[in-house]
Design a protein around this motif. Structure first.
Motif, short mmCIF file in Angstrom:
data_model
loop_
_atom_site.label_atom_id
_atom_site.label_comp_id
_atom_site.label_asym_id
_atom_site.label_seq_id
_atom_site.Cartn_x
_atom_site.Cartn_y
_atom_site.Cartn_z
N GLY A 86 11.00 8.09 -14.22
CA GLY A 86 10.35 7.32 -15.26
C GLY A 86 9.15 6.57 -14.75
N TYR A 87 8.29 6.18 -15.69
CA TYR A 87 7.11 5.38 -15.35
C TYR A 87 6.86 4.39 -16.48
N SER A 88 6.33 3.25 -16.14
CA SER A 88 6.13 2.18 -17.11
C SER A 88 4.81 2.34 -17.84
N LEU A 89 4.59 1.49 -18.81
CA LEU A 89 3.26 1.36 -19.40
C LEU A 89 2.28 0.90 -18.33
N GLU A 90 1.03 1.25 -18.49
CA GLU A 90 0.02 0.81 -17.54
C GLU A 90 -0.11 -0.72 -17.58
N SER A 91 -0.23 -1.32 -16.40
CA SER A 91 -0.32 -2.78 -16.29
C SER A 91 -1.54 -3.15 -15.46
N ARG A 92 -1.90 -4.41 -15.52
CA ARG A 92 -3.03 -4.95 -14.75
C ARG A 92 -2.49 -5.75 -13.58
N TYR A 93 -3.02 -5.49 -12.39
CA TYR A 93 -2.62 -6.20 -11.18
C TYR A 93 -3.85 -6.87 -10.58
N VAL A 109 6.99 2.90 -11.16
CA VAL A 109 7.68 4.19 -11.29
C VAL A 109 9.02 4.12 -10.58
N THR A 110 9.93 4.99 -11.02
CA THR A 110 11.23 5.08 -10.36
C THR A 110 11.08 5.82 -9.05
N SER A 111 12.09 5.72 -8.20
CA SER A 111 11.98 6.29 -6.85
C SER A 111 11.83 7.80 -6.88
N GLY A 112 12.33 8.47 -7.93
CA GLY A 112 12.23 9.92 -8.00
C GLY A 112 11.00 10.43 -8.70
N PHE A 113 10.03 9.56 -8.98
CA PHE A 113 8.83 9.92 -9.75
C PHE A 113 8.08 11.09 -9.12
N LEU A 206 10.91 -5.60 -18.66
CA LEU A 206 10.29 -5.45 -17.35
C LEU A 206 10.61 -4.11 -16.71
N SER A 207 11.72 -3.50 -17.09
CA SER A 207 12.09 -2.24 -16.46
C SER A 207 12.08 -1.08 -17.45
N SER A 208 11.30 -1.19 -18.51
CA SER A 208 11.20 -0.12 -19.50
C SER A 208 10.32 1.00 -18.96
N VAL A 209 10.76 2.23 -19.16
CA VAL A 209 10.02 3.37 -18.62
C VAL A 209 10.00 4.52 -19.63
N PHE A 210 8.95 5.33 -19.57
CA PHE A 210 8.95 6.64 -20.20
C PHE A 210 9.68 7.59 -19.26
N ALA A 211 10.53 8.42 -19.81
CA ALA A 211 11.37 9.28 -18.97
C ALA A 211 10.94 10.74 -19.06
#
Length: 799
Positions: A86-93, A109-113, A206-211
């Motif tokens: 999975g990966y999250s929405l794009e964020s600003r850092y 992203v999750t560890s298996g991305f 905070l941990s929402s992802v597209f799968a």
């Protein structure tokens, strides 16, 4: 024999350079346009994703985010997949500690991305199992563009740290240039925090992802899609938080490539169809030219046949000439196509996916070769078949006026040309009318003279919401003091900027919602008091936020008229209380009602919106908005905004300083691009059709010039002769339009998803296109007829 035919064709071409140049240029334009558009279609729709065995990759419920608990169930229960990620929405850092602060685009992203995608860093390693656990280490992987740009291709970058939002993150990898997932804007990837022990926070954002997942060998997308229903049943049953009864009922699995490119597929296929029509029209023009040339060679071909040349031999010779001409056109078309590809890559809207994959690869070269060969056969075959059956006696008898059969074939080709042009003209007209309606739509606020900018304070310095609010209020106070600023505001969500979201809420005094009964605001924003003044949003009832609506005051909210009508139809909403769900509910009193505004698309319905004041809400990264005084140019505020933020905090980056009106206009970028390109193709088609009608009329007039001269010499009225000549050509155009209208009636069904506010059978557009083509046919016929009737009859008769 083939060599002799090619040599003869080349000699023939060089003896008639004007004829050859016309044919080659016509073909080059058609083939070049087809090559350029096919390159776009090939790169975006046909080429495999730049991942290992990309056909195994599927997106899982692509229209929704998976919360941490649901994703863990997906990982544990899905036997169809080799792995899921999975990966999250794009964020600003905020990147600080190295000179001027900078805002970077990243995803968690999750560890298996990377493993699931089958992508490997060009330097270093991907994330591994355990990297996402809290306390496992703060890591980051860089994009190739960030590595070669701000990092200056530092070969010793591995093991060094970057300060992102005040957190020192160790660089463990650099991705290759071809890896741009989930979008080309992403500059870095960090591990998402997926805490298996915190299952109660299923809805925690905070941990929402597209799968997505990689299917096992032999598994299909259909099987994956069918498995989503039972899986979502488990998700609903596993967590104590109340969920709608149909939560996840629409969950499906689709091929990852389809999910990435699905929303541009129709537009690209329409453009490809249009450019094929342009090539067809060009081929008809060339076929008419070849037919005219074949008539001029009737004596020669008749004599060849009389001394023993077979029909196959004559056809072979003429087809060879057509293919040689097509080859020249294809070679120049390939050059035009390559220039077109470079231009299209620059002109394509920013939100079009996979632009980096648009290249002139082997498939495009094979396509161009195939189009060239087919084109050569297409425009050369009919004239070759006609000319290969000469009759010596008939030829000698008709060589002054041309054969009736040849005229009929030329007329038929013009009919095809006009009919195809009608289809393109109507399609372009529909898109033009649709775009005019879209640009005249009002968003519900006034975006002119408003500058927007992203501001992301580093969390290590502003760790509490109160500290962040103090920073923002200080910046706003300083900006309001600038002489060319009328009003300023900050908000966590601005209309037409980025990905926007809404929120569910509770209504005081009503039963706790269950199942599908949760009230929902389409757009929910944290705003400072100046937000309404900056956008000039109309206030319908009550009041707007004031500075007194702070953390010590009564919690308040303002809603839009659409939200009030949805949940309080016909009722007074001022004084009603709403709250956001959580472990404890903080109730807010509705103090005002504003008119609805559009937030993401001019063509969508206005959003039912809910606003809460900045001083009573968490802050975080914000969008700063400033309206220039006296409707001035918003870009003149850029320097003042940058300097004000830098003075307030030197580590807070400011990025994306763009006028809001530009953001609104850019929301129609795809529609504008499609309309302009299809309009250009339609205009080219009209020009080619005009040339075709002109050529047929000019040839007909030339064949009958002695007859016309005799009539003029005997006292015929030139105007009557003009109408006599025009009658035939205009009739051809009218018949072509009559054939094209029903064809367009069917073809425009493809535009259903691309037009707004206009029916695909809009009678105004159909009539306008028919009239334009009729006028073009009349003008193209008038010019050669006028020229012929102005010739001195005695000169013609003497010749």
């Amino acid at each position: 024999m083939l060599f002799r035919d090619v040599r003869f064709a080349l000699r023939s071409i060089f003896r008639r350079p004007g004829f050859a140049a016309t044919v080659i240029l016509t073909l080059a334009l058609g083939i070049g346009a087809n090559t350029a558009i096919f390159s776009v279609v090939n790169g975006i729709l046909l080429n495999a994703l730049p991942f290992e065995s990309s056909e195994e990759l599927v997106s899982l419920w692509p229209e929704a985010l998976w919360q941490r608990g649901g994703f863990q169930i997906l990982e544990e229960r899905s036997s169809l997949y080799q792995s899921v990620a999975g990966y999250s929405l794009e964020s600003r850092y905020s990147w600080t500690g190295r000179g001027e602060p900078r805002s970077l685009v990243g995803v968690a992203v999750t560890s298996g991305f990377f493993k699931t995608l089958g992508a490997s860093p060009q330097m270093g390693r991907p994330f591994q199992d355990g990297d996402e656990r809290p306390g496992a280490g703060n890591l980051v992987i860089l994009s190739h563009s960030f590595f070669t740009g701000p990092m200056n291709s530092d070969r010793e970058i591995l093991g060094k740290t970057l300060q992102l939002d005040g957190v020192e993150r160790t660089v463990v990898g650099v991705m290759p240039a071809s890896f741009q997932f989930p979008s080309p804007e992403v500059e870095l990837w960090i591990p998402v925090t997926m805490d298996a022990g915190d299952i109660g926070a299923y809805w925690g954002g905070l941990s929402s992802v597209f799968a997505f997942g990689r299917l096992n060998p032999g598994a299909t997308v259909e099987q994956a899609s069918a498995s989503m229903g039972p899986l979502m049943n488990e998700v609903r049953e596993a967590f104590p938080w109340p969920m709608p009864d149909d939560y996840g009922a629409s969950a499906t699995a689709v091929a990852l490539r389809e999910q990435i490119t699905g929303d541009v597929r129709v537009a690209l296929l329409v453009l490809l169809s249009a450019v094929v029509f342009v090539l067809l029209i060009g081929c008809v023009n060339v076929a008419n030219l070849m037919l005219v040339r074949a008539r001029s060679r009737e004596n020669e071909l008749a004599l060849r046949a009389a001394i023993g040349a077979g029909r196959g031999r004559l056809i072979s010779e003429m087809i060879t000439e057509s293919l040689v001409l097509a080859s020249f056109g294809g070679a120049i078309g390939l050059l035009i196509g390559s220039m077109g590809v470079r231009a299209l890559r620059r002109l394509l809207p920013d939100d079009v996916p996979r632009v980096e994959a648009i290249v002139m690869d082997s498939r495009v070269l094979l396509f161009t070769l195939g189009v060239t060969l087919i084109t050569g056969l297409l425009f050369g075959l009919a004239p070759a078949l006609k000319a290969s059956r000469p009759n010596l006696a008939t030829t000698l008898r008709e060589n002054r006026s041309g054969s009736a059969q040849g005229k009929r074939m030329g007329d038929a080709l013009v009919l095809v040309q006009v009919a195809a042009t009608v289809v393109l003209a109507i399609g372009a007209g529909l898109l033009l009318r649709s775009f005019q309606k879209q640009i005249n739509l009002e968003p519900g606020f006034e975006p002119e003279s408003v500058l927007t900018a992203r501001v992301a304070p580093p969390t290590f310095r502003y760790q509490t919401a109160e500290a962040q609010r103090q920073l923002y209020n200080g910046i706003l106070d300083q900006l309001e003091g600038l002489p060319n600023v009328e009003s300023v505001a900050v908000t966590n969500q601005s209309p037409f900027i980025g990905t926007l979201g809404g929120s569910v809420f509770l209504i005081d005094g009503r039963p706790h919602p269950t199942g599908n009964d949760w009230p929902l605001a389409d757009f929910q924003a944290v705003v400072s008091p100046g937000f309404r003044d900056v956008l000039k949003m109309p206030l319908a009832e009550g009041r707007w936020f004031e500075r007194s609506d702070n953390s010590t005051g009564q919690p308040v909210a303002v809603i839009s008229r659409g939200l009030a009508e949805r949940y309080w139809p016909g009722q007074e909403v001022i004084g009603e209380r709403i709250g956001f769900p959580g472990r404890t509910v903080e109730w807010r009193t509705i103090i005002g009602l504003v008119e609805d505004i559009k937030t993401s698309s001019l063509t969508a319905s206005p959003s039912a919106a809910l606003y809460v004041p900045l001083d009573q809400s968490p802050a975080g990264p914000m969008i700063m908005m400033a309206r220039a005084a006296q409707d001035g140019e918003p870009t003149t505020l850029s320097a003042g905004v940058r300097q004000t933020v830098r003075t307030a905090d030197g580590d807070t980056p400011v990025s994306e300083l763009v006028p809001l009106a530009t953001r609104v206009a850019d929301s129609l970028a795809r529609e504008r691009f499609t309309m302009l390109l299809l309009g250009a193709f339609a205009l080219l088609a009209i020009v080619l059709a005009a040339v075709g009608i002109y050529g047929v009329t000019a040839y007909a007039v030339a064949q009958r010039q002695r007859e016309l001269a005799t009539r003029l010499a005997l006292g015929a009225d030139p105007n009557a002769l003009m109408m006599w000549v025009l009658k035939r050509s205009v009739r051809l155009g009218a018949i072509g339009v009559a054939f094209g209208l029903p064809l367009a009636f069917v073809a425009t069904r493809l535009l259903g998803s691309l037009v707004y506010g206009v029916s695909v059978t809009d009678p105004v557009t159909f009539v306008a296109a028919a009239l334009v083509l009729a006028l073009v046919a009349a003008l193209a016929s008038y010019l050669p007829a006028r020229r012929a009737l102005r010739t001195d009859p005695m000169l013609v008769l003497r010749a």
